[in-house]
Scaffold this active site. Structure first.
Site, PDB file in Angstrom:
ATOM      1  N   ARG A 265       0.836  -1.206   0.000  1.00 59.69           N
ATOM      2  CA  ARG A 265       0.000   0.000   0.000  1.00 59.69           C
ATOM      3  C   ARG A 265       0.871   1.256   0.000  1.00 59.69           C
ATOM      4  NH1 ARG A 265      -4.005  -1.735   4.686  1.00 59.69           N
ATOM      5  NH2 ARG A 265      -4.190   0.486   5.040  1.00 59.69           N
TER       6      ARG A 265
ATOM      7  N   ARG B 157      13.354 -11.020   3.271  1.00 58.61           N
ATOM      8  CA  ARG B 157      14.363 -11.968   3.745  1.00 58.61           C
ATOM      9  C   ARG B 157      14.680 -12.997   2.662  1.00 58.61           C
ATOM     10  NH1 ARG B 157      11.100 -13.847   8.777  1.00 58.61           N
ATOM     11  NH2 ARG B 157       9.534 -13.571   7.164  1.00 58.61           N
TER      12      ARG B 157
ATOM     13  N   HIS C 197      10.928  -4.577  14.626  1.00 61.97           N
ATOM     14  CA  HIS C 197      11.214  -3.172  14.295  1.00 61.97           C
ATOM     15  C   HIS C 197      12.531  -2.674  14.894  1.00 61.97           C
ATOM     16  CE1 HIS C 197       6.763  -1.847  13.338  1.00 61.97           C
ATOM     17  NE2 HIS C 197       7.211  -2.792  12.541  1.00 61.97           N
TER      18      HIS C 197
ATOM     19  N   LYS D   1       3.690   1.618  12.636  1.00 61.03           N
ATOM     20  CA  LYS D   1       3.205   1.582  14.023  1.00 61.03           C
ATOM     21  C   LYS D   1       3.033   0.138  14.491  1.00 61.03           C
ATOM     22  CE  LYS D   1      -0.667  -0.187  12.840  1.00 61.03           C
ATOM     23  NZ  LYS D   1      -1.067  -1.510  13.297  1.00 61.03           N
TER      24      LYS D   1
ATOM     25  N   ASP E 194      -1.721  -3.387  18.264  1.00 65.51           N
ATOM     26  CA  ASP E 194      -2.071  -3.345  16.846  1.00 65.51           C
ATOM     27  C   ASP E 194      -2.872  -2.101  16.485  1.00 65.51           C
ATOM     28  OD1 ASP E 194      -2.044  -4.480  14.219  1.00 65.51           O
ATOM     29  OD2 ASP E 194      -4.188  -4.806  14.464  1.00 65.51           O
TER      30      ASP E 194
END
Ligand SMILES: NC(=O)c1ccc[n+]([C@@H]2O[C@H](COP(=O)([O-])OP(=O)(O)OC[C@H]3O[C@@H](n4cnc5c(N)ncnc54)[C@H](OP(=O)(O)O)[C@@H]3O)[C@@H](O)[C@H]2O)c1
Length: 332
Positions: free
Chosen positions: A23, A43, A85, A103, A180
């Site tokens: 996106r 990966r 992250h 996020k 989430d």
């Protein structure tokens, strides 16, 4: 072609060839003004090649290290699952890349503090990709906020029914509703308080959680300068419109409030602080606005952002981390 005196477009590389990466890549390459995605990294080389072919990217790397070392990339959009992250941000900062991380930026406030310090030391920009804060309609709403008579109250939630076998239900992957989607309404609340110079205070947190499992739903209640009831869920569809109210007025952020394109004053009443309803649609998914804001900050040599302040990321991380550690659990 680049006009004389104009900054070169920011060259983005994406780390992680997953759902949100697609996106971001489409939005930036179709609608952004100040940058272009030039590289994808996964990966596995095959996944990167497939992504690059699908989205017509010139570079595909089969390791995150190759992306970090590429001289053809200025900024990295970190789009892997959130437990990965922190390490990936560090690797990119050490390689001198600017970083925009999805996020929740990380899941430990201590990690964020270390990474922000590292970014400053390396003279690069590190921001959390809280796209809602960069939508034009949200910028207009926040700009008008100081003109609206208080005391204010806010009701906002983000919740939908998710596949029960996915990563969001795995405690080892920092799943759960708060990490989430809880971060979205918490960011909205924190940004409103900041805009008004109000102390955000600390939330009372209630979780629907079984022992050893992730939180399926969460409620964050604030009773400070703004009274707020904020919700999150991965097992229930929650109201998609957010509601901000004050003395004699109510504003509805319509549609999915986290992709804000319209803000309406409910009822017929008008007042000076609200000249007309906000109607500011975006092209595509709207992620180009955060990408362009990030690029502008880089062009201006900023090491933090007025729209996505590192301190707000820190505040929201602290509320979730603290809430998960100490909240009262209701039966799941
Ligand atoms: N802003 C938004 O609207 C939005 C929406 C959804 C998600 N997000 C955030 O974006 C991030 C990615 O979410 P997503 O839904 O795109 O995730 P995803 O498609 O499930 O995975 C993204 C990437 O994470 C890596 N990955 C997946 N499972 C892994 C595992 N078990 N161990 C190590 N790496 C793994 C993979 O990288 P490789 O390709 O390298 O294998 C994968 O492509 C999350 O932080 C999420 O919270 C943001």
């Amino acid at each position: 072609m680049q006009a004389q005196g104009e900054a070169a477009p920011l060259r983005w590389g994406i780390a992680g060839a997953g759902a949100i990466a697609r996106r971001f890549c489409r939005d930036v390459n179709q609608h952004a003004s100040l940058g272009r995605v030039v590289a994808i990294t996964a990966r596995a080389q095959g996944r990167a090649d497939e992504f690059a072919q699908e989205l017509a990217l010139p570079l595909a790397f089969g390791s995150y290290r190759a992306l970090a070392q590429s001289p053809e990339v200025d900024a990295v959009y970190v789009a892997v699952i959130h437990p990965e992250h922190a390490a990936l941000i560090k690797e990119m900062l050490l390689a001198g890349k600017h970083v925009l991380v999805e996020k929740p930026a990380v899941t430990r406030q201590e990690d964020w503090d270390e990474l922000v310090a590292l970014a400053r030391q390396r003279n690069v920009l590190l921001l959390e990709a809280m796209k809602v804060m960069c939508f034009p309609a949200m910028r207009t709403l926040l700009a008008r906020l100081p003109g609206l008579p208080g005391p204010l109250s806010l009701r906002a939630a983000f919740g939908s029914v998710q596949a029960p076998d996915g990563k969001l239900f795995d405690p080892a992957l920092d799943g759960g509703a708060s990490w989430d989607v809880g971060v979205y309404p918490l960011w909205l609340y924190a940004a409103c308080c900041r805009q008004l110079g109000l102390d955000a205070g600390e939330p009372e947190v209630r979780l629907q959680r079984a022992p050893g499992e992730v939180d399926l739903s969460a409620r964050f209640s604030f009773d400070g300068g703004i009274r707020a009831e904020l919700g999150a869920s991965i097992v229930e569809d929650l109201d998609k419109a957010a509601c901000l109210a004050g003395d004699g007025w109510t504003l509805i952020i319509e549609g999915k409030w986290w992709n804000p394109q319209g803000v309406r004053l409910q009822g017929k009443k008008t007042f000076a602080g609200w000249p007309e309803d906000i109607v500011q649609p975006v092209d595509g998914g709207g992620m180009q606005h955060e990408a362009d804001h990030f690029a502008r900050c880089v062009q201006e040599g900023l090491l933090d952002s007025p729209w996505l302040p590192q301190a707000l990321t820190r505040q929201v991380l602290g509320w979730v981390e603290g809430g998960l550690a100490s909240a009262s659990d209701e039966r799941a």
